[in-house]
Design a protein around this motif. Structure first.
Motif, PDB file in Angstrom:
ATOM      1  N   LEU A  89       5.871   2.194  -0.279  1.00 31.89           N
ATOM      2  CA  LEU A  89       4.988   3.069   0.486  1.00 31.89           C
ATOM      3  C   LEU A  89       3.693   2.350   0.875  1.00 31.89           C
ATOM      4  N   VAL A  90       3.180   1.513  -0.011  1.00 31.94           N
ATOM      5  CA  VAL A  90       1.975   0.725   0.308  1.00 31.94           C
ATOM      6  C   VAL A  90       2.269  -0.228   1.465  1.00 31.94           C
ATOM      7  N   LYS A  91       3.435  -0.866   1.437  1.00 33.03           N
ATOM      8  CA  LYS A  91       3.816  -1.786   2.516  1.00 33.03           C
ATOM      9  C   LYS A  91       3.873  -1.060   3.857  1.00 33.03           C
ATOM     10  N   GLU A  92       4.215   0.226   3.814  1.00 34.03           N
ATOM     11  CA  GLU A  92       4.288   1.023   5.036  1.00 34.03           C
ATOM     12  C   GLU A  92       2.934   1.603   5.435  1.00 34.03           C
ATOM     13  N   LYS A  93       1.870   1.185   4.724  1.00 33.23           N
ATOM     14  CA  LYS A  93       0.498   1.628   4.996  1.00 33.23           C
ATOM     15  C   LYS A  93       0.344   3.149   4.844  1.00 33.23           C
ATOM     16  N   THR A  94       1.021   3.694   3.848  1.00 28.47           N
ATOM     17  CA  THR A  94       0.929   5.116   3.530  1.00 28.47           C
ATOM     18  C   THR A  94      -0.431   5.430   2.898  1.00 28.47           C
ATOM     19  N   ALA A  95      -0.972   6.589   3.203  1.00 25.10           N
ATOM     20  CA  ALA A  95      -2.186   7.076   2.534  1.00 25.10           C
ATOM     21  C   ALA A  95      -1.777   7.916   1.329  1.00 25.10           C
ATOM     22  N   PHE A  96      -2.595   7.885   0.264  1.00 27.79           N
ATOM     23  CA  PHE A  96      -2.238   8.557  -0.991  1.00 27.79           C
ATOM     24  C   PHE A  96      -3.295   9.581  -1.386  1.00 27.79           C
ATOM     25  N   SER A 135      -7.676  -2.436  -4.713  1.00 27.65           N
ATOM     26  CA  SER A 135      -8.089  -3.449  -3.739  1.00 27.65           C
ATOM     27  C   SER A 135      -8.241  -2.861  -2.342  1.00 27.65           C
ATOM     28  N   ASN A 136      -8.043  -1.534  -2.238  1.00 29.32           N
ATOM     29  CA  ASN A 136      -8.196  -0.825  -0.957  1.00 29.32           C
ATOM     30  C   ASN A 136      -7.238  -1.333   0.119  1.00 29.32           C
ATOM     31  N   GLU A 137      -5.989  -1.575  -0.294  1.00 24.23           N
ATOM     32  CA  GLU A 137      -4.965  -1.927   0.694  1.00 24.23           C
ATOM     33  C   GLU A 137      -4.743  -0.769   1.659  1.00 24.23           C
ATOM     34  N   VAL A 138      -4.835   0.456   1.142  1.00 22.72           N
ATOM     35  CA  VAL A 138      -4.645   1.670   1.939  1.00 22.72           C
ATOM     36  C   VAL A 138      -5.669   2.713   1.501  1.00 22.72           C
ATOM     37  N   GLN A 139      -5.775   3.812   2.265  1.00 21.18           N
ATOM     38  CA  GLN A 139      -6.662   4.893   1.860  1.00 21.18           C
ATOM     39  C   GLN A 139      -6.050   5.645   0.675  1.00 21.18           C
ATOM     40  N   TRP A 140      -6.934   6.089  -0.208  1.00 17.76           N
ATOM     41  CA  TRP A 140      -6.494   6.930  -1.321  1.00 17.76           C
ATOM     42  C   TRP A 140      -7.634   7.862  -1.709  1.00 17.76           C
ATOM     43  N   CYS A 141      -7.272   9.014  -2.249  1.00 22.71           N
ATOM     44  CA  CYS A 141      -8.282  10.012  -2.591  1.00 22.71           C
ATOM     45  C   CYS A 141      -7.785  10.876  -3.739  1.00 22.71           C
ATOM     46  N   HIS A 233     -13.921   1.233   2.581  1.00 26.02           N
ATOM     47  CA  HIS A 233     -13.111   0.806   3.717  1.00 26.02           C
ATOM     48  C   HIS A 233     -11.854   0.096   3.209  1.00 26.02           C
ATOM     49  N   THR A 234     -10.738   0.337   3.871  1.00 26.19           N
ATOM     50  CA  THR A 234      -9.536  -0.429   3.561  1.00 26.19           C
ATOM     51  C   THR A 234      -9.697  -1.842   4.129  1.00 26.19           C
ATOM     52  N   LYS A 235      -8.772  -2.712   3.784  1.00 26.40           N
ATOM     53  CA  LYS A 235      -8.814  -4.074   4.314  1.00 26.40           C
ATOM     54  C   LYS A 235      -8.625  -4.093   5.823  1.00 26.40           C
ATOM     55  N   ASP A 236      -8.070  -3.006   6.370  1.00 27.85           N
ATOM     56  CA  ASP A 236      -7.918  -2.879   7.821  1.00 27.85           C
ATOM     57  C   ASP A 236      -9.119  -2.196   8.470  1.00 27.85           C
ATOM     58  N   GLY A 237     -10.138  -1.879   7.665  1.00 23.53           N
ATOM     59  CA  GLY A 237     -11.364  -1.317   8.212  1.00 23.53           C
ATOM     60  C   GLY A 237     -11.397   0.192   8.347  1.00 23.53           C
ATOM     61  N   ILE A 238     -10.449   0.917   7.730  1.00 20.92           N
ATOM     62  CA  ILE A 238     -10.415   2.378   7.827  1.00 20.92           C
ATOM     63  C   ILE A 238     -11.312   2.976   6.743  1.00 20.92           C
ATOM     64  N   LYS A 239     -12.213   3.862   7.138  1.00 17.85           N
ATOM     65  CA  LYS A 239     -13.092   4.526   6.174  1.00 17.85           C
ATOM     66  C   LYS A 239     -12.313   5.553   5.365  1.00 17.85           C
ATOM     67  N   PHE A 240     -12.689   5.729   4.099  1.00 15.67           N
ATOM     68  CA  PHE A 240     -12.119   6.789   3.267  1.00 15.67           C
ATOM     69  C   PHE A 240     -13.043   7.047   2.090  1.00 15.67           C
ATOM     70  N   ASP A 358     -10.972 -10.615  -1.194  1.00 14.75           N
ATOM     71  CA  ASP A 358      -9.707 -10.481  -0.463  1.00 14.75           C
ATOM     72  C   ASP A 358      -8.846 -11.730  -0.560  1.00 14.75           C
ATOM     73  N   ASN A 359      -9.494 -12.885  -0.667  1.00 14.63           N
ATOM     74  CA  ASN A 359      -8.757 -14.154  -0.672  1.00 14.63           C
ATOM     75  C   ASN A 359      -8.675 -14.791  -2.054  1.00 14.63           C
ATOM     76  N   MET A 360      -9.022 -14.031  -3.103  1.00 17.36           N
ATOM     77  CA  MET A 360      -9.017 -14.583  -4.457  1.00 17.36           C
ATOM     78  C   MET A 360      -7.742 -14.253  -5.206  1.00 17.36           C
ATOM     79  N   THR A 361      -7.286 -15.182  -6.034  1.00  9.80           N
ATOM     80  CA  THR A 361      -6.184 -14.924  -6.956  1.00  9.80           C
ATOM     81  C   THR A 361      -6.737 -14.169  -8.161  1.00  9.80           C
ATOM     82  N   LYS A 362      -5.835 -13.678  -9.000  1.00  4.60           N
ATOM     83  CA  LYS A 362      -6.273 -12.982 -10.211  1.00  4.60           C
ATOM     84  C   LYS A 362      -7.120 -13.915 -11.075  1.00  4.60           C
TER      85      LYS A 362
END
Length: 408
Positions: A89-96, A135-141, A233-240, A358-362
């Motif tokens: 679902l995350v890969k499909e950019k689903t909001a949660f 990591s804010n890959e997608v919106q969640w609330c 903001h998500t990594k795609d710039g969407i506010k939430f 965004d560009n860091m490893t664990k």
């Protein structure tokens, strides 16, 4: 319950909480008792252009049956199907959306070893999913509405019906649904939080000094830390907005830079149990000792989930003069209680609180001072007498909180 307010609440969650995009999919996690609200959210989501709404129901009575009847190995079995489906679902950019509402003492009589084992197993399986949200890959609330057992815990001296009505009214007020224009009220509130966030980022404090009854703590902040507030903001710039309600401005502490002792000021609900009046002794970031008036073994199980659970992953500032605090209620629900009080979190840090994460490893995140863990659990430490002093890189000390409230 005011039906019109309920619809306004659902619309607020869709428009401000997750800021649902046209043709985006929505996934709602909800207790069975909150199903009617989940359906209203679904209706508002489709009106806002959702391509699909999926609802995942949780039955807390079935959860209790499992703890009482299932064999030991059941608690060690990873829910791989759950992990794979949510990662997809995350890969499909689903909001949660997660509706957080449960009986605060549902599991009060359950073996604490079963609770900690299942928590560890589940958190391991969902690690990638949790990382994606943090990591804010997608919106969640995360939001909440009353349930019968929860309402009776908060308002124990009235009938069940009156308790539900009182809790509904409290929540509607706290999330600003009772305003003529909740969306406008939230826009103003988020702007006020941003002022405080911008101030803290401008000051770039190196240390925070906490002092109150039962608390004397030094918190070092990583060199490249960032303060965040209600609107993210998500990594795609969407506010939430990740939490509704939200009153906090937060960042991460340096993993090995916390020293002293700290005492909780509100009950912590974890694993269907209450942990209350606990004190933590912290040395070089690690919780080396603790006591608790209630829920000692539950707290021990939380801290023993993994090595990172004994370190702190979040430091959040909340003025004591907040709507939730001013209600005078203990909600026995962390979503509300953490927004009435300055708080910390055991475990995982939010990578978004570090510049360039965004560009860091664990491994790079850990090297920069972020904590890594299977868990992230907030606990409340703010009170009317809390004082917080910030120290800049040049050694200048500036008062941030006095008598539990922002000085700025």
């Amino acid at each position: 319950m005011n039906t019109e307010n309920l619809k306004k609440y659902a619309e607020l969650v869709v428009k401000i909480g997750i800021n649902l995009q046209e043709k985006q999919q929505l996934f709602i996690m909800t207790p069975l008792e909150c199903a009617s609200f989940a359906r209203i959210i679904a209706e508002k989501a489709y009106e806002a252009g959702a391509i699909n709404v999926i609802i995942d129901y949780h039955d807390e009575n079935l959860e209790l049956i499992k703890y009482n009847k299932a064999p030991k190995e059941s608690f060690e079995k990873k829910p791989k199907h759950l992990a794979l489906s949510r990662e997809e679902l995350v890969k499909e950019k689903t909001a949660f959306i997660s509706i957080s509402a449960r009986d605060p003492e549902l599991l009060s009589g359950v073996d604490s070893n079963k609770i900690s084992t299942l928590s560890k197993t589940t958190n391991k399986a969902l690690k990638n999913f949790s990382n994606a949200l943090m990591s804010n890959e997608v919106q969640w609330c995360v939001v909440s509405i009353p349930t019968k057992a929860w309402a009776k815990k908060v308002f124990s001296n009235v009938s069940e019906g009156e308790a539900l009505e009182k809790l509904w009214n409290s929540i509607f007020s706290i999330v600003r649904v009772d305003k003529e224009s909740p969306v406008s009220a939230w826009s103003e509130h988020l702007a006020n939080l941003k002022v405080r966030k911008d101030y803290l980022n401008e000051m770039n404090f190196k240390y925070l000094y906490y002092k109150s009854e039962g608390t004397d703590l030094i918190v070092e902040l990583p060199e490249d830390h960032i303060w965040l507030s209600g609107e993210e903001h998500t990594k795609d710039g969407i506010k939430f907005v990740a939490n509704m309600p939200t009153e906090e401005v937060f960042t991460l502490p340096k993993r090995d830079g916390v020293n002293g002792y700290i005492t909780s000021k509100k009950p912590l609900i974890y694993g269907g149990n209450i942990i209350d009046n606990f004190k933590l002794i912290i040395k070089d970031g690690k919780i080396v000792d603790f006591t608790a008036e209630k829920g000692t073994e539950i707290l021990r199980g939380l801290l023993d989930i993994d090595e990172g659970a004994r370190y702190l992953g979040e430091v959040a500032l909340v003025g004591y003069n907040s709507p939730i605090s001013n209600s005078g209620l203990i909600f026995y629900n962390t979503l509300f209680d953490e927004n009435a009080s300055c708080h910390f979190a055991f475990g995982e840090a939010y990578p978004s609180c570090l510049k360039g994460s965004d560009n860091m490893t664990k491994e790079e995140l850990i090297e920069k001072g972020a904590n890594d863990s299977l868990t992230h659990v907030d606990f409340m430490v703010g009170s009317a007498e809390l004082e917080i002093i910030g120290e800049t890189a040049t050694g200048e000390r500036i008062e941030i909180f006095k008598d539990g409230e922002w000085v700025m």
